[in-house]
Scaffold this motif. Structure first.
Motif, PDB file in Angstrom:
ATOM      1  N   MET A  83      14.842 -11.739   4.527  1.00 20.07           N
ATOM      2  CA  MET A  83      15.093 -10.790   3.449  1.00 20.07           C
ATOM      3  C   MET A  83      16.052 -11.411   2.453  1.00 20.07           C
ATOM      4  SD  MET A  83      15.410  -7.270   5.678  1.00 20.07           S
ATOM      5  CE  MET A  83      16.997  -7.728   6.372  1.00 20.07           C
ATOM      6  N   ASN A  84      15.578 -11.621   1.254  1.00 21.15           N
ATOM      7  CA  ASN A  84      16.394 -12.198   0.192  1.00 21.15           C
ATOM      8  C   ASN A  84      16.601 -11.186  -0.925  1.00 21.15           C
ATOM      9  OD1 ASN A  84      16.345 -14.699   1.557  1.00 21.15           O
ATOM     10  ND2 ASN A  84      14.466 -15.312   0.507  1.00 21.15           N
ATOM     11  N   ASN A  85      17.593 -11.434  -1.746  1.00 25.22           N
ATOM     12  CA  ASN A  85      17.891 -10.562  -2.883  1.00 25.22           C
ATOM     13  C   ASN A  85      17.932  -9.086  -2.448  1.00 25.22           C
ATOM     14  OD1 ASN A  85      18.420  -9.782  -5.520  1.00 25.22           O
ATOM     15  ND2 ASN A  85      16.263  -9.809  -6.130  1.00 25.22           N
ATOM     16  N   LEU A  86      18.682  -8.838  -1.420  1.00 22.22           N
ATOM     17  CA  LEU A  86      18.750  -7.490  -0.872  1.00 22.22           C
ATOM     18  C   LEU A  86      19.368  -6.515  -1.854  1.00 22.22           C
ATOM     19  CD1 LEU A  86      19.667  -8.476   2.752  1.00 22.22           C
ATOM     20  CD2 LEU A  86      17.769  -6.964   2.133  1.00 22.22           C
ATOM     21  N   LYS A  87      18.901  -5.279  -1.784  1.00 21.30           N
ATOM     22  CA  LYS A  87      19.355  -4.211  -2.657  1.00 21.30           C
ATOM     23  C   LYS A  87      19.910  -3.064  -1.806  1.00 21.30           C
ATOM     24  CE  LYS A  87      15.586  -5.271  -5.879  1.00 21.30           C
ATOM     25  NZ  LYS A  87      14.404  -4.713  -6.593  1.00 21.30           N
ATOM     26  N   PRO A  88      20.780  -2.239  -2.368  1.00 20.70           N
ATOM     27  CA  PRO A  88      21.288  -1.084  -1.598  1.00 20.70           C
ATOM     28  C   PRO A  88      20.153  -0.207  -1.051  1.00 20.70           C
ATOM     29  CG  PRO A  88      22.646  -1.436  -3.519  1.00 20.70           C
ATOM     30  CD  PRO A  88      21.500  -2.405  -3.634  1.00 20.70           C
ATOM     31  N   ASP A  89      19.040  -0.111  -1.755  1.00 24.00           N
ATOM     32  CA  ASP A  89      17.905   0.689  -1.281  1.00 24.00           C
ATOM     33  C   ASP A  89      17.256   0.119  -0.031  1.00 24.00           C
ATOM     34  OD1 ASP A  89      16.572   1.845  -4.500  1.00 24.00           O
ATOM     35  OD2 ASP A  89      18.224   2.546  -3.244  1.00 24.00           O
ATOM     36  N   ASP A  90      17.579  -1.118   0.311  1.00 18.36           N
ATOM     37  CA  ASP A  90      17.054  -1.723   1.545  1.00 18.36           C
ATOM     38  C   ASP A  90      17.843  -1.281   2.777  1.00 18.36           C
ATOM     39  OD1 ASP A  90      16.580  -4.710  -0.365  1.00 18.36           O
ATOM     40  OD2 ASP A  90      15.033  -3.269   0.229  1.00 18.36           O
ATOM     41  N   THR A  91      18.927  -0.568   2.570  1.00 23.47           N
ATOM     42  CA  THR A  91      19.736  -0.111   3.687  1.00 23.47           C
ATOM     43  C   THR A  91      18.919   0.811   4.595  1.00 23.47           C
ATOM     44  OG1 THR A  91      21.813  -0.304   2.483  1.00 23.47           O
ATOM     45  CG2 THR A  91      21.763   1.233   4.341  1.00 23.47           C
ATOM     46  N   ALA A  92      18.846   0.456   5.870  1.00 28.61           N
ATOM     47  CA  ALA A  92      18.040   1.217   6.823  1.00 28.61           C
ATOM     48  C   ALA A  92      18.171   0.574   8.199  1.00 28.61           C
ATOM     49  CB  ALA A  92      16.571   1.228   6.409  1.00 28.61           C
ATOM     50  N   THR A  93      17.627   1.265   9.181  1.00 29.44           N
ATOM     51  CA  THR A  93      17.423   0.653  10.482  1.00 29.44           C
ATOM     52  C   THR A  93      16.036   0.020  10.478  1.00 29.44           C
ATOM     53  OG1 THR A  93      18.826   2.282  11.579  1.00 29.44           O
ATOM     54  CG2 THR A  93      17.321   1.007  12.966  1.00 29.44           C
ATOM     55  N   TYR A  94      15.966  -1.241  10.859  1.00 30.64           N
ATOM     56  CA  TYR A  94      14.714  -1.984  10.835  1.00 30.64           C
ATOM     57  C   TYR A  94      14.176  -2.117  12.255  1.00 30.64           C
ATOM     58  CZ  TYR A  94      15.272  -3.158   5.935  1.00 30.64           C
ATOM     59  OH  TYR A  94      15.370  -3.089   4.567  1.00 30.64           O
ATOM     60  N   TYR A  95      12.889  -1.815  12.386  1.00 30.13           N
ATOM     61  CA  TYR A  95      12.223  -1.854  13.680  1.00 30.13           C
ATOM     62  C   TYR A  95      11.053  -2.825  13.651  1.00 30.13           C
ATOM     63  CZ  TYR A  95      14.567   2.675  14.276  1.00 30.13           C
ATOM     64  OH  TYR A  95      15.494   3.681  14.361  1.00 30.13           O
ATOM     65  N   CYS A  96      10.896  -3.574  14.716  1.00 30.76           N
ATOM     66  CA  CYS A  96       9.660  -4.334  14.845  1.00 30.76           C
ATOM     67  C   CYS A  96       8.754  -3.596  15.823  1.00 30.76           C
ATOM     68  CB  CYS A  96       9.901  -5.766  15.286  1.00 30.76           C
ATOM     69  SG  CYS A  96      10.362  -5.998  16.996  1.00 30.76           S
ATOM     70  N   ALA A  97       7.466  -3.851  15.702  1.00 36.92           N
ATOM     71  CA  ALA A  97       6.496  -3.139  16.518  1.00 36.92           C
ATOM     72  C   ALA A  97       5.258  -3.995  16.711  1.00 36.92           C
ATOM     73  CB  ALA A  97       6.114  -1.815  15.858  1.00 36.92           C
ATOM     74  N   ARG A  98       4.534  -3.702  17.782  1.00 34.80           N
ATOM     75  CA  ARG A  98       3.315  -4.434  18.069  1.00 34.80           C
ATOM     76  C   ARG A  98       2.106  -3.623  17.625  1.00 34.80           C
ATOM     77  NH1 ARG A  98       0.239  -5.835  23.656  1.00 34.80           N
ATOM     78  NH2 ARG A  98      -0.298  -3.620  23.432  1.00 34.80           N
ATOM     79  N   SER A  99       1.200  -4.262  16.920  1.00 34.24           N
ATOM     80  CA  SER A  99      -0.011  -3.588  16.471  1.00 34.24           C
ATOM     81  C   SER A  99      -0.979  -3.361  17.625  1.00 34.24           C
ATOM     82  CB  SER A  99      -0.688  -4.434  15.395  1.00 34.24           C
ATOM     83  OG  SER A  99      -1.967  -3.932  15.106  1.00 34.24           O
ATOM     84  N   ARG A 100      -1.554  -2.153  17.665  1.00 35.65           N
ATOM     85  CA  ARG A 100      -2.563  -1.848  18.692  1.00 35.65           C
ATOM     86  C   ARG A 100      -3.925  -2.397  18.308  1.00 35.65           C
ATOM     87  NH1 ARG A 100      -4.263   2.903  18.930  1.00 35.65           N
ATOM     88  NH2 ARG A 100      -3.056   3.979  17.346  1.00 35.65           N
ATOM     89  N   THR A 101      -4.195  -2.424  17.029  1.00 35.48           N
ATOM     90  CA  THR A 101      -5.552  -2.686  16.591  1.00 35.48           C
ATOM     91  C   THR A 101      -5.773  -4.101  16.066  1.00 35.48           C
ATOM     92  OG1 THR A 101      -5.175  -1.964  14.321  1.00 35.48           O
ATOM     93  CG2 THR A 101      -5.704  -0.261  15.930  1.00 35.48           C
ATOM     94  N   GLY A 102      -4.787  -4.632  15.388  1.00 36.94           N
ATOM     95  CA  GLY A 102      -4.947  -5.950  14.785  1.00 36.94           C
ATOM     96  C   GLY A 102      -5.832  -5.952  13.561  1.00 36.94           C
ATOM     97  N   THR A 103      -6.167  -4.758  13.064  1.00 34.24           N
ATOM     98  CA  THR A 103      -7.043  -4.709  11.889  1.00 34.24           C
ATOM     99  C   THR A 103      -6.393  -3.999  10.711  1.00 34.24           C
ATOM    100  OG1 THR A 103      -8.047  -2.677  12.727  1.00 34.24           O
ATOM    101  CG2 THR A 103      -9.133  -4.757  13.277  1.00 34.24           C
ATOM    102  N   SER A 104      -5.472  -3.101  10.986  1.00 32.81           N
ATOM    103  CA  SER A 104      -4.791  -2.383   9.916  1.00 32.81           C
ATOM    104  C   SER A 104      -3.332  -2.258  10.302  1.00 32.81           C
ATOM    105  CB  SER A 104      -5.409  -0.998   9.721  1.00 32.81           C
ATOM    106  OG  SER A 104      -4.739  -0.293   8.695  1.00 32.81           O
ATOM    107  N   TYR A 105      -2.455  -2.449   9.338  1.00 34.27           N
ATOM    108  CA  TYR A 105      -1.043  -2.597   9.698  1.00 34.27           C
ATOM    109  C   TYR A 105      -0.086  -1.639   9.010  1.00 34.27           C
ATOM    110  CZ  TYR A 105      -2.610  -6.970  11.765  1.00 34.27           C
ATOM    111  OH  TYR A 105      -3.253  -7.901  12.533  1.00 34.27           O
ATOM    112  N   TYR A 106      -0.556  -0.831   8.069  1.00 28.28           N
ATOM    113  CA  TYR A 106       0.355  -0.074   7.236  1.00 28.28           C
ATOM    114  C   TYR A 106       0.827   1.234   7.856  1.00 28.28           C
ATOM    115  CZ  TYR A 106      -1.026  -3.379   3.659  1.00 28.28           C
ATOM    116  OH  TYR A 106      -1.259  -4.534   2.952  1.00 28.28           O
TER     117      TYR A 106
END
Length: 124
Positions: A83-106
């Protein structure tokens, strides 16, 4: 059961950089797409970035294009979020997760395992 452990969060000034890491306990890490989501107080969890089984297949939210990069190292069972050029709006808890499908990620409902999160705070 798969464990995902994030690290690398912290406090940074606007314009600064952080690199988040997420280590997976899965023996088949390379067979799954991975994603990063974030959630700020009183806001819904939102998609940030994802990477397919092929490292060249990446997806980014419009709000982070040009600033964030997602990558993976299958030899280390790790996915990264630079993460570069961070902004105050980027403030959050960040989570990683594993995709179930591998076809759609959003959509967060398409992920089955989640880490505990790492806090990112960007000061003005």
């Amino acid at each position: 059961q798969i464990l995902l452990v994030e690290s690398g969060g912290g406090l940074v000034q606007a314009g600064g950089s952080l690199r988040l890491s997420c280590v997976s306990s899965s023996r088949a890490f390379g067979a799954s797409g991975m994603g990063w989501f974030r959630q700020a107080p009183v806001k819904d969890r939102e998609f940030v970035a994802a990477i397919g089984r092929l490292p060249s297949r990446t997806f980014l939210a419009d709000s982070v294009i040009g600033r964030f990069t997602i990558s993976r190292d299958n030899a280390k069972n790790t996915v990264y979020l630079q993460m570069n050029n961070l902004k105050p709006d980027d403030t959050a808890t960040y989570y990683c997760a594993r995709s179930r499908t591998g076809t759609s990620y959003y959509n967060s409902t398409l992920y089955d395992y989640w880490g505990q999160g790492t806090q990112v705070t960007v000061s003005p």
